[in-house]
Design a protein around this motif. Structure first.
Motif, PDB file in Angstrom:
ATOM      1  N   LEU A   1      20.089 -56.436  64.700  1.00 10.48           N
ATOM      2  CA  LEU A   1      21.402 -56.733  65.255  1.00 10.48           C
ATOM      3  C   LEU A   1      21.677 -58.235  65.237  1.00 10.48           C
ATOM      4  CD1 LEU A   1      24.017 -55.904  66.662  1.00 10.48           C
ATOM      5  CD2 LEU A   1      22.777 -55.949  68.833  1.00 10.48           C
ATOM      6  N   VAL A   2      20.683 -59.015  65.603  1.00 12.42           N
ATOM      7  CA  VAL A   2      20.837 -60.475  65.583  1.00 12.42           C
ATOM      8  C   VAL A   2      21.086 -60.954  64.157  1.00 12.42           C
ATOM      9  CG1 VAL A   2      19.646 -62.667  65.965  1.00 12.42           C
ATOM     10  CG2 VAL A   2      19.520 -60.865  67.693  1.00 12.42           C
ATOM     11  N   LEU A   3      20.324 -60.422  63.199  1.00 11.36           N
ATOM     12  CA  LEU A   3      20.497 -60.799  61.795  1.00 11.36           C
ATOM     13  C   LEU A   3      21.895 -60.426  61.316  1.00 11.36           C
ATOM     14  CD1 LEU A   3      19.412 -61.835  59.103  1.00 11.36           C
ATOM     15  CD2 LEU A   3      18.546 -59.529  58.678  1.00 11.36           C
ATOM     16  N   PHE A   4      22.337 -59.217  61.629  1.00 12.15           N
ATOM     17  CA  PHE A   4      23.673 -58.791  61.225  1.00 12.15           C
ATOM     18  C   PHE A   4      24.737 -59.688  61.843  1.00 12.15           C
ATOM     19  CE2 PHE A   4      22.741 -53.993  60.313  1.00 12.15           C
ATOM     20  CZ  PHE A   4      21.963 -54.364  59.220  1.00 12.15           C
ATOM     21  N   THR A   5      24.591 -59.977  63.126  1.00  9.09           N
ATOM     22  CA  THR A   5      25.564 -60.806  63.828  1.00  9.09           C
ATOM     23  C   THR A   5      25.644 -62.203  63.223  1.00  9.09           C
ATOM     24  OG1 THR A   5      25.204 -59.567  65.865  1.00  9.09           O
ATOM     25  CG2 THR A   5      26.225 -61.736  66.085  1.00  9.09           C
ATOM     26  N   LEU A   6      24.489 -62.797  62.957  1.00  3.81           N
ATOM     27  CA  LEU A   6      24.474 -64.134  62.354  1.00  3.81           C
ATOM     28  C   LEU A   6      25.070 -64.120  60.954  1.00  3.81           C
ATOM     29  CD1 LEU A   6      20.994 -65.454  63.533  1.00  3.81           C
ATOM     30  CD2 LEU A   6      23.253 -66.142  64.365  1.00  3.81           C
ATOM     31  N   SER A   7      24.776 -63.091  60.191  1.00  3.02           N
ATOM     32  CA  SER A   7      25.310 -62.986  58.833  1.00  3.02           C
ATOM     33  C   SER A   7      26.830 -62.841  58.849  1.00  3.02           C
ATOM     34  CB  SER A   7      24.677 -61.803  58.097  1.00  3.02           C
ATOM     35  OG  SER A   7      23.300 -62.000  57.943  1.00  3.02           O
ATOM     36  N   VAL A   8      27.334 -62.036  59.760  1.00  6.60           N
ATOM     37  CA  VAL A   8      28.779 -61.843  59.867  1.00  6.60           C
ATOM     38  C   VAL A   8      29.451 -63.135  60.325  1.00  6.60           C
ATOM     39  CG1 VAL A   8      30.592 -60.619  61.152  1.00  6.60           C
ATOM     40  CG2 VAL A   8      28.655 -59.359  60.195  1.00  6.60           C
ATOM     41  N   ARG A   9      28.866 -63.800  61.304  1.00 11.44           N
ATOM     42  CA  ARG A   9      29.440 -65.076  61.765  1.00 11.44           C
ATOM     43  C   ARG A   9      29.441 -66.114  60.649  1.00 11.44           C
ATOM     44  NH1 ARG A   9      26.788 -65.556  67.738  1.00 11.44           N
ATOM     45  NH2 ARG A   9      28.042 -63.927  68.703  1.00 11.44           N
ATOM     46  N   ASN A  10      28.378 -66.138  59.859  1.00 11.63           N
ATOM     47  CA  ASN A  10      28.305 -67.069  58.733  1.00 11.63           C
ATOM     48  C   ASN A  10      29.407 -66.763  57.716  1.00 11.63           C
ATOM     49  OD1 ASN A  10      26.948 -69.198  57.204  1.00 11.63           O
ATOM     50  ND2 ASN A  10      26.456 -67.534  55.785  1.00 11.63           N
ATOM     51  N   ALA A  11      29.602 -65.494  57.420  1.00  7.60           N
ATOM     52  CA  ALA A  11      30.648 -65.102  56.483  1.00  7.60           C
ATOM     53  C   ALA A  11      32.025 -65.498  57.008  1.00  7.60           C
ATOM     54  CB  ALA A  11      30.588 -63.601  56.213  1.00  7.60           C
ATOM     55  N   GLU A  12      32.260 -65.257  58.291  1.00  5.50           N
ATOM     56  CA  GLU A  12      33.542 -65.635  58.904  1.00  5.50           C
ATOM     57  C   GLU A  12      33.754 -67.140  58.827  1.00  5.50           C
ATOM     58  OE1 GLU A  12      34.463 -62.528  62.465  1.00  5.50           O
ATOM     59  OE2 GLU A  12      32.806 -63.903  62.788  1.00  5.50           O
ATOM     60  N   ALA A  13      32.725 -67.895  59.123  1.00  4.87           N
ATOM     61  CA  ALA A  13      32.831 -69.354  59.078  1.00  4.87           C
ATOM     62  C   ALA A  13      33.130 -69.826  57.660  1.00  4.87           C
ATOM     63  CB  ALA A  13      31.544 -69.992  59.597  1.00  4.87           C
ATOM     64  N   ASP A  14      32.477 -69.224  56.676  1.00  2.00           N
ATOM     65  CA  ASP A  14      32.727 -69.601  55.284  1.00  2.00           C
ATOM     66  C   ASP A  14      34.168 -69.312  54.885  1.00  2.00           C
ATOM     67  OD1 ASP A  14      30.137 -70.478  54.988  1.00  2.00           O
ATOM     68  OD2 ASP A  14      29.484 -68.781  53.758  1.00  2.00           O
ATOM     69  N   VAL A  15      34.660 -68.131  55.228  1.00  2.00           N
ATOM     70  CA  VAL A  15      36.033 -67.769  54.883  1.00  2.00           C
ATOM     71  C   VAL A  15      37.016 -68.699  55.591  1.00  2.00           C
ATOM     72  CG1 VAL A  15      37.812 -65.975  55.111  1.00  2.00           C
ATOM     73  CG2 VAL A  15      35.519 -65.376  54.295  1.00  2.00           C
ATOM     74  N   ASN A  16      36.791 -68.980  56.854  1.00  2.00           N
ATOM     75  CA  ASN A  16      37.683 -69.889  57.590  1.00  2.00           C
ATOM     76  C   ASN A  16      37.656 -71.288  56.996  1.00  2.00           C
ATOM     77  OD1 ASN A  16      38.647 -67.975  59.405  1.00  2.00           O
ATOM     78  ND2 ASN A  16      36.969 -68.320  60.821  1.00  2.00           N
ATOM     79  N   TRP A  17      36.491 -71.732  56.572  1.00  2.00           N
ATOM     80  CA  TRP A  17      36.385 -73.052  55.946  1.00  2.00           C
ATOM     81  C   TRP A  17      37.166 -73.086  54.639  1.00  2.00           C
ATOM     82  CZ3 TRP A  17      33.565 -74.262  51.352  1.00  2.00           C
ATOM     83  CH2 TRP A  17      33.563 -75.619  51.033  1.00  2.00           C
ATOM     84  N   VAL A  18      37.022 -72.061  53.832  1.00  2.00           N
ATOM     85  CA  VAL A  18      37.713 -72.033  52.540  1.00  2.00           C
ATOM     86  C   VAL A  18      39.229 -72.044  52.740  1.00  2.00           C
ATOM     87  CG1 VAL A  18      38.116 -70.677  50.444  1.00  2.00           C
ATOM     88  CG2 VAL A  18      35.788 -70.974  51.298  1.00  2.00           C
ATOM     89  N   THR A  19      39.726 -71.397  53.785  1.00  2.00           N
ATOM     90  CA  THR A  19      41.176 -71.388  54.021  1.00  2.00           C
ATOM     91  C   THR A  19      41.708 -72.786  54.314  1.00  2.00           C
ATOM     92  OG1 THR A  19      40.970 -70.882  56.386  1.00  2.00           O
ATOM     93  CG2 THR A  19      41.203 -69.009  54.868  1.00  2.00           C
ATOM     94  N   SER A  20      40.850 -73.702  54.700  1.00  2.00           N
ATOM     95  CA  SER A  20      41.292 -75.061  55.020  1.00  2.00           C
ATOM     96  C   SER A  20      41.323 -75.973  53.788  1.00  2.00           C
ATOM     97  CB  SER A  20      40.375 -75.678  56.086  1.00  2.00           C
ATOM     98  OG  SER A  20      39.105 -75.977  55.533  1.00  2.00           O
TER      99      SER A  20
END
Length: 91
Positions: free
Chosen positions: A5-24
């Motif tokens: 669960l921790v691994l999944f959560t960190l992976s999802v947060r990382n993906a979200e951060a990457d997508v949000n960064w790219v939008t900028s």
């Protein structure tokens, strides 16, 4: 199961951060990062499927929900890439 669960959560947060960064980024930079965005979204899909297949439907639903939230941003970023590539082919 807690570690997964921790691994999944960190992976999802990382993906979200990457997508949000790219939008900028600028339009040209967004185009260059389109494949990375697509890959991050595919990783999230894989994590959701893995969670579901291993009996963790709550985590699968949580990841799916995050994907639904990110979907419009991802679609927009991939459209930018597709439009710019289409414009380059016409030249």
């Amino acid at each position: 199961m807690r570690a997964r669960l921790v691994l999944f959560t960190l992976s999802v947060r990382n993906a979200e951060a990457d997508v949000n960064w790219v939008t900028s980024l600028s339009e040209d930079e967004k185009m260059a990062m389109g494949d990375d965005v697509k890959q991050q979204f595919q990783i999230m899909q894989s994590l959701s499927a893995t969670a579901y297949q291993t009996g963790d439907s709550a985590t699968a639903k949580q990841i799916y929900s995050e994907m639904q939230t990110m979907g419009p941003k991802v679609k927009e970023l991939l459209n930018v890439k597709g439009q710019q590539q289409g414009g380059q082919e016409e030249e």
